[in-house]
Write an enzyme that holds these catalytic residues in place. Structure first.
Site, PDB file in Angstrom:
ATOM      1  N   GLY A  52       0.803  -1.484  -0.277  1.00  0.00           N
ATOM      2  CA  GLY A  52      -0.131   0.174  -0.013  1.00  0.00           C
ATOM      3  C   GLY A  52       0.990   0.912  -0.119  1.00  0.00           C
ATOM      4  O   GLY A  52       2.006   1.334   0.163  1.00  0.00           O
ATOM      5  N   GLY A  54       0.769   5.379   1.240  1.00  0.00           N
ATOM      6  CA  GLY A  54      -0.075   6.210   2.112  1.00  0.00           C
ATOM      7  C   GLY A  54       0.796   7.813   2.258  1.00  0.00           C
ATOM      8  O   GLY A  54       1.178   7.725   0.706  1.00  0.00           O
ATOM      9  N   GLY A  55       0.486   8.485   2.556  1.00  0.00           N
ATOM     10  CA  GLY A  55       1.488  10.091   2.152  1.00  0.00           C
ATOM     11  C   GLY A  55       2.147  10.217   3.044  1.00  0.00           C
ATOM     12  O   GLY A  55       3.450  11.471   2.222  1.00  0.00           O
ATOM     13  N   GLY A  57       5.005   7.432   1.699  1.00  0.00           N
ATOM     14  CA  GLY A  57       5.006   6.931   1.942  1.00  0.00           C
ATOM     15  C   GLY A  57       4.453   5.098   1.171  1.00  0.00           C
ATOM     16  O   GLY A  57       3.394   5.459   0.998  1.00  0.00           O
ATOM     17  N   VAL A  59       4.139   1.152   2.011  1.00  0.00           N
ATOM     18  CA  VAL A  59       4.358  -0.075   2.610  1.00  0.00           C
ATOM     19  C   VAL A  59       4.804  -1.268   1.367  1.00  0.00           C
ATOM     20  O   VAL A  59       4.203  -1.767   1.021  1.00  0.00           O
ATOM     21  CB  VAL A  59       3.741  -0.625   3.807  1.00  0.00           C
ATOM     22  N   LYS A  74       8.531  -0.146   5.542  1.00  0.00           N
ATOM     23  CA  LYS A  74       7.314   0.921   5.505  1.00  0.00           C
ATOM     24  C   LYS A  74       8.498   1.594   4.992  1.00  0.00           C
ATOM     25  O   LYS A  74       9.306   2.200   5.982  1.00  0.00           O
ATOM     26  CB  LYS A  74       6.978   1.942   7.378  1.00  0.00           C
ATOM     27  N   ASP A 168      -3.548  10.783  16.927  1.00  0.00           N
ATOM     28  CA  ASP A 168      -4.290  10.494  14.897  1.00  0.00           C
ATOM     29  C   ASP A 168      -4.469   8.787  15.143  1.00  0.00           C
ATOM     30  O   ASP A 168      -4.718   7.751  14.235  1.00  0.00           O
ATOM     31  CB  ASP A 168      -3.417  10.400  13.906  1.00  0.00           C
TER      32      ASP A 168
END
Length: 268
Positions: A52, A54-55, A57, A59, A74, A168
């Site tokens: 996947g 994300g913002g 980087g 995984v 990650k 978060d």
């Protein structure tokens, strides 16, 4: 340790140019693709496939070359790695999660930098995020909600006892794995965690007054206001919002703009 899943609604974005827009950053090393199948990191890990993005980087599913065991890695994007504050967040995530010993917190196995690209090695989790489950089922039964949120509370209790505030918590950061006949919830992504002790490193300028960190839908009023005095109660607030969403299939605060959302959280 898993891919970021689609959210139930598109998060409103503030106006202005975001990260990745405008001029390209200069890299202190030769620019290269971050992550590729069969790429070797630090001579110890071989990347196999991307799980996947994300913002910050991506995984990856990877294998420890010596132990021949699967792990999740990650990677941080090089453009973000040039930002000292982003690097501080990344290191803080590794330190915060690694300092906690709980079956309900993702286990950090290693971290390092390979050719200028920081990485975190985590246990590989097999299951789904709470966000994915809500996307599929919309809402959960009260008993299931109580079971999962009790385990999240145990993880947060460990964190708070260590002086760490997650800041978060959201369905994307709660991962559900099956252990024999029981489902176990694990808390992920301590990237914006704040430490009130000296054991996890000093709080960076990312925590300064007026700075808003976290995912707006699950923010406490003091967090939405950018207050510097955010403590463990902001995680308790987020848990309440998540429980509401699990039971009712909708969030308690919605708005078409980021400003409207923050106003709703602070004023209603």
């Amino acid at each position: 340790a898993v891919s970021e899943r689609p959210k139930m609604a598109k998060m409103p974005q503030p106006e202005g140019r975001g990260l990745g827009q405008g001029r390209r950053p200069r890299y202190p090393w030769p620019r290269m693709a971050v992550g590729a199948p069969n790429q070797i990191l630090s001579g110890k890990y071989r990347l196999e496939r991307e799980l996947g993005r994300g913002g910050m980087g991506s995984v990856w599913l990877a294998q420890h070359l010596t132990l021949r065991s699967p792990v999740a890695i990650k990677l941080i994007d090089p453009g973000i790695a040039t930002n000292p504050e982003a690097l501080s967040r990344f290191l803080r995530e590794a330190q915060a999660a690694a300092s906690l010993r709980s079956p309900h917190v993702v286990q950090i196995l290693d971290h390092g930098v390979d050719e200028g690209v920081p990485f975190i090695v985590m246990e590989l989790l097999d299951g789904e995020s709470l966000a994915s489950r809500l996307e599929r089922q919309r809402r959960l039964a009260p008993a299931e909600t109580a079971h999962l949120m009790t385990q999240v509370a145990r993880a947060m209790t460990k964190a708070h006892e260590a002086g760490i505030v997650h800041r978060d918590l959201k369905p994307d950061n709660i991962f559900i794995v099956r252990n024999d006949e029981e489902e176990i919830a694990k808390v992920l992504d301590f990237g914006v965690a704040k430490s009130h002790t000296h054991g996890v490193g000093a709080v960076s300028s990312a925590t300064r007054t007026g700075s808003v960190l976290g995912t707006p839908y699950y923010m406490s009023p003091e967090q939405a206001e950018g207050s510097k005095s955010v403590d463990h109660r902001t995680d308790i607030w987020a848990m309440g919002v998540i429980a509401w969403e699990c039971l009712l299939g909708a969030r308690p605060f919605e708005a078409e703009t980021l400003g409207g959302l923050l106003l709703a959280i602070c004023a209603r």
